[in-house]
Design a protein around this motif. Sequence first.
Motif, PDB file in Angstrom:
ATOM      1  N   THR A 292     104.961  15.537 -15.368  1.00 35.86           N
ATOM      2  CA  THR A 292     103.987  15.216 -16.412  1.00 35.86           C
ATOM      3  C   THR A 292     103.579  16.473 -17.157  1.00 35.86           C
ATOM      4  N   ALA A 293     103.735  16.450 -18.461  1.00 35.92           N
ATOM      5  CA  ALA A 293     103.294  17.562 -19.311  1.00 35.92           C
ATOM      6  C   ALA A 293     101.986  17.171 -19.984  1.00 35.92           C
ATOM      7  N   ILE A 294     100.966  17.986 -19.796  1.00 36.06           N
ATOM      8  CA  ILE A 294      99.660  17.769 -20.421  1.00 36.06           C
ATOM      9  C   ILE A 294      99.571  18.691 -21.624  1.00 36.06           C
ATOM     10  N   VAL A 295      99.281  18.112 -22.798  1.00 36.93           N
ATOM     11  CA  VAL A 295      99.313  18.880 -24.048  1.00 36.93           C
ATOM     12  C   VAL A 295      97.959  18.743 -24.759  1.00 36.93           C
ATOM     13  N   PRO A 296      96.993  19.568 -24.372  1.00 37.88           N
ATOM     14  CA  PRO A 296      95.655  19.425 -24.944  1.00 37.88           C
ATOM     15  C   PRO A 296      95.441  20.260 -26.204  1.00 37.88           C
ATOM     16  N   GLY A 297      94.459  19.820 -26.982  1.00 33.84           N
ATOM     17  CA  GLY A 297      93.941  20.645 -28.063  1.00 33.84           C
ATOM     18  C   GLY A 297      92.840  21.515 -27.492  1.00 33.84           C
ATOM     19  N   TYR A 298      91.781  21.731 -28.255  1.00 36.68           N
ATOM     20  CA  TYR A 298      90.684  22.572 -27.784  1.00 36.68           C
ATOM     21  C   TYR A 298      89.808  21.818 -26.780  1.00 36.68           C
ATOM     22  N   ILE A 299      89.580  22.449 -25.628  1.00 35.67           N
ATOM     23  CA  ILE A 299      88.693  21.902 -24.605  1.00 35.67           C
ATOM     24  C   ILE A 299      87.543  22.891 -24.415  1.00 35.67           C
ATOM     25  N   ASP A 300      86.340  22.372 -24.341  1.00 34.65           N
ATOM     26  CA  ASP A 300      85.149  23.216 -24.287  1.00 34.65           C
ATOM     27  C   ASP A 300      84.954  23.800 -22.888  1.00 34.65           C
ATOM     28  N   THR A 301      85.826  24.741 -22.540  1.00 31.93           N
ATOM     29  CA  THR A 301      85.753  25.410 -21.240  1.00 31.93           C
ATOM     30  C   THR A 301      85.018  26.749 -21.369  1.00 31.93           C
ATOM     31  N   GLU A 302      84.679  27.302 -20.224  1.00 27.65           N
ATOM     32  CA  GLU A 302      84.020  28.605 -20.207  1.00 27.65           C
ATOM     33  C   GLU A 302      84.901  29.673 -20.841  1.00 27.65           C
ATOM     34  N   LYS A 303      86.195  29.597 -20.580  1.00 23.25           N
ATOM     35  CA  LYS A 303      87.125  30.591 -21.128  1.00 23.25           C
ATOM     36  C   LYS A 303      87.173  30.518 -22.641  1.00 23.25           C
ATOM     37  N   LEU A 304      87.236  29.299 -23.187  1.00 24.46           N
ATOM     38  CA  LEU A 304      87.284  29.161 -24.648  1.00 24.46           C
ATOM     39  C   LEU A 304      85.994  29.670 -25.279  1.00 24.46           C
ATOM     40  N   ARG A 305      84.881  29.393 -24.642  1.00 25.09           N
ATOM     41  CA  ARG A 305      83.600  29.884 -25.170  1.00 25.09           C
ATOM     42  C   ARG A 305      83.557  31.403 -25.138  1.00 25.09           C
TER      43      ARG A 305
ATOM     44  N   ALA B 272      97.941   9.836 -12.799  1.00 23.14           N
ATOM     45  CA  ALA B 272      98.014   8.642 -11.956  1.00 23.14           C
ATOM     46  C   ALA B 272      99.080   7.667 -12.463  1.00 23.14           C
ATOM     47  N   ALA B 273      99.224   7.601 -13.784  1.00 21.22           N
ATOM     48  CA  ALA B 273     100.226   6.711 -14.376  1.00 21.22           C
ATOM     49  C   ALA B 273     101.617   7.332 -14.382  1.00 21.22           C
ATOM     50  N   ARG B 274     101.714   8.584 -13.924  1.00 21.59           N
ATOM     51  CA  ARG B 274     102.975   9.329 -13.894  1.00 21.59           C
ATOM     52  C   ARG B 274     103.629   9.359 -15.276  1.00 21.59           C
ATOM     53  N   ARG B 275     102.780   9.571 -16.294  1.00 21.41           N
ATOM     54  CA  ARG B 275     103.277   9.624 -17.662  1.00 21.41           C
ATOM     55  C   ARG B 275     104.123  10.865 -17.888  1.00 21.41           C
ATOM     56  N   ASP B 276     105.080  10.769 -18.786  1.00 22.26           N
ATOM     57  CA  ASP B 276     105.918  11.917 -19.116  1.00 22.26           C
ATOM     58  C   ASP B 276     105.111  12.986 -19.838  1.00 22.26           C
ATOM     59  N   ARG B 277     104.272  12.554 -20.790  1.00 21.77           N
ATOM     60  CA  ARG B 277     103.544  13.511 -21.613  1.00 21.77           C
ATOM     61  C   ARG B 277     102.243  12.909 -22.114  1.00 21.77           C
ATOM     62  N   LEU B 278     101.197  13.702 -22.128  1.00 18.15           N
ATOM     63  CA  LEU B 278      99.920  13.307 -22.707  1.00 18.15           C
ATOM     64  C   LEU B 278      99.508  14.346 -23.735  1.00 18.15           C
ATOM     65  N   VAL B 279      99.345  13.916 -24.983  1.00 20.51           N
ATOM     66  CA  VAL B 279      98.875  14.790 -26.052  1.00 20.51           C
ATOM     67  C   VAL B 279      97.495  14.301 -26.477  1.00 20.51           C
ATOM     68  N   PHE B 280      96.508  15.172 -26.492  1.00 19.39           N
ATOM     69  CA  PHE B 280      95.164  14.776 -26.907  1.00 19.39           C
ATOM     70  C   PHE B 280      94.419  15.980 -27.491  1.00 19.39           C
ATOM     71  N   PRO B 281      93.394  15.720 -28.312  1.00 19.11           N
ATOM     72  CA  PRO B 281      92.964  14.429 -28.837  1.00 19.11           C
ATOM     73  C   PRO B 281      93.960  13.904 -29.878  1.00 19.11           C
ATOM     74  N   TRP B 282      93.882  12.622 -30.179  1.00 16.12           N
ATOM     75  CA  TRP B 282      94.872  12.027 -31.071  1.00 16.12           C
ATOM     76  C   TRP B 282      94.814  12.651 -32.461  1.00 16.12           C
ATOM     77  N   GLN B 283      93.611  13.095 -32.871  1.00 15.54           N
ATOM     78  CA  GLN B 283      93.496  13.708 -34.209  1.00 15.54           C
ATOM     79  C   GLN B 283      94.330  14.976 -34.300  1.00 15.54           C
ATOM     80  N   MET B 284      94.310  15.772 -33.232  1.00 13.73           N
ATOM     81  CA  MET B 284      95.084  17.007 -33.213  1.00 13.73           C
ATOM     82  C   MET B 284      96.582  16.713 -33.179  1.00 13.73           C
ATOM     83  N   LYS B 285      96.950  15.673 -32.479  1.00 18.48           N
ATOM     84  CA  LYS B 285      98.359  15.274 -32.405  1.00 18.48           C
ATOM     85  C   LYS B 285      98.907  14.983 -33.802  1.00 18.48           C
ATOM     86  N   TRP B 286      98.148  14.236 -34.602  1.00 18.40           N
ATOM     87  CA  TRP B 286      98.606  13.892 -35.938  1.00 18.40           C
ATOM     88  C   TRP B 286      98.530  15.074 -36.889  1.00 18.40           C
TER      89      TRP B 286
END
Length: 243
Positions: free
Chosen positions: A171-184, A212-226
Motif C-alpha cells: 500500500t502506497a500512501i500519498v498525502p498532501g499537507y498534514i498538520d504535523t509538528e514537523k510541518l509546523r 485495512a482494505a489493503r488498497r494499492d494506493r491512497l491519494v488525499f486530500p482529493w483536492q490536491m489529487k486533482w
Amino acid sequence: MKSIMVIGGTSGIGLALARHYVQRGDRIAICGRDLQRLPADVHDLVGVASYQLDIADRAALSQAIDDFAVQGLDMLIVTAGIYYNTRSHLLDEAATLHMLRTNVSGLSHAFELATEKMLLQKSGQLVAISSVAGLLHDYPGASVYSATKRNVLSLCDTYRIALKPFAIAVTAIVPGYIDTEKLRALNEGNASHKLFIMSEQKAVALIVEAIAARRDRLVFPWQMKWLIALLNLLPRWVLKLRK
C-alpha cells in the motif's frame, strides 16, 4: 493481534499510527534515529518494542527486523523520510546523499528485508508513505525530493506486482499537507496557510482505512489529487517557472 513495525515512528504520522495499532491491541515495534523523541507514555505501553536506528543503516535495520520478526511480521510501515526546502536551502553533496539514502535506498532495504520474512509466512503487508510531490511529472528544475517520492511509488508498484502471488499486499500512501509538528516547525510554527491542509487525526483515519482494505494506493486530500493532475497537463516550461 498483529505484529507491526513502524520505521519513522518516533513522531508525526508514524507515531500516530503506532498509537492507533497499540490501542487496537497489536504488537508494535517503533524504530527511529532518536528514541528520546518518543513521548514518555509510549515507553510504558504494553506490547511496544523500540529500536534506535537509521533506515539508511542496512545492518542495524536487518538486526531489528530479525529480532522483532521472531514472532512474525504482519506489517511494515515506513514513514521515515527527509525533506529539504530547496527554495531556501541549497542542497550540497552531504544533504543530497542523506536524502537519497533515507528516501530511496533505505526504503528499498526495509522492503527487501521485510519481504524475506513475509514470504516465509505467505502473508503480510508493506506500507510506505510517499507524497503528492511524487505524482508530479518530471520537468526541468524539479526537486530531488519529488524524484525520491516518485521512486517510492515506483518501488511500491514493483513490489506489489512481484508479491501478489504470495498474498502480500503493498500500500502506497500519498498525502498532501498534514498538520504535523514537523510541518509546523518548517513553517515557523504555523502551517495553516498550506493548501488543503488536513489534520493529523483525519489523515490517520484515512490511512488506517486504506491499510485495512489493503488498497494499492491512497491519494488525499482529493483536492490536491486533482490539482496535481492539472499541473501535469501544463507545458514543461510553465512548471519550470515554479522553481
